[in-house]
Design a protein around this motif. Sequence first.
Motif, mmCIF file in Angstrom:
data_model
loop_
_atom_site.group_PDB
_atom_site.id
_atom_site.type_symbol
_atom_site.label_atom_id
_atom_site.label_comp_id
_atom_site.label_asym_id
_atom_site.label_seq_id
_atom_site.Cartn_x
_atom_site.Cartn_y
_atom_site.Cartn_z
ATOM 1 N N HIS A 32 0.825 -1.208 0.000
ATOM 2 C CA HIS A 32 0.000 0.000 0.000
ATOM 3 C C HIS A 32 0.862 1.262 0.000
ATOM 4 N N HIS A 36 0.883 4.206 -2.675
ATOM 5 C CA HIS A 36 0.275 5.476 -2.288
ATOM 6 C C HIS A 36 1.197 6.375 -1.468
ATOM 7 N N GLY A 40 -0.544 7.062 2.905
ATOM 8 C CA GLY A 40 -1.666 6.186 2.600
ATOM 9 C C GLY A 40 -2.470 5.851 3.847
#
Length: 208
Positions: A32, A36, A40
């Motif tokens: 993740h 991002h 994130g």
Amino acid sequence: MLTMSATTPPARRPRADAQRNRDHILDVAEQHFGEHGVTGSLDAIAKRAGVGAGTLYRHFPTREALLAALLAARDDELVARREAIRTGSTDAAEALDGWLRALTDWASAFDGLPEPLRAAMSAEASPLALTCQGYITTTDEFLADAQREGSARAEVRGRDLFLATLATSWARGAAMADESSPASMADLTRTGWATTQPPCDAPRSVLG
């Protein structure tokens, strides 16, 4: 000196399912944050991992705690690079240059990582503070060797060089950066700490 009472039960190892949850959360967080950046959503990580937000926060109470655990998983790689630099470099200046480039790569693991690392340097309670201090200490060691050799300026500090690697890592992800930016930033950093500059055709560090 504290001694354990005969009635004090030994520390219990984490349950197998709890350890599996922790490891799975770390795997998902790695993906993740890679997609991002470090800002994130933690709730999105929990959802993606298939666990409740409470489970995530029990293992990692803060974003910094989660980042510290992810970086700890990368310690072996950075330690291996450190040892390769120590054994493979021909002089202390080359070793320092190689170590700073290795740190720059490490701090570039996720988009936005340099900022929480920088913040941790002035926040002793941050789980990232100990991580940063350990690598500042290693930087001081490489720098001291170069200073004794006469190839690094005496007034330069390892702490400042660590901050310079964070700045270089940040610049890699800047909108104006291109493929030559990382090498240019590393060269500018070396201009700041070296007493003399290598010829333009001098070979780069074997690990750079």
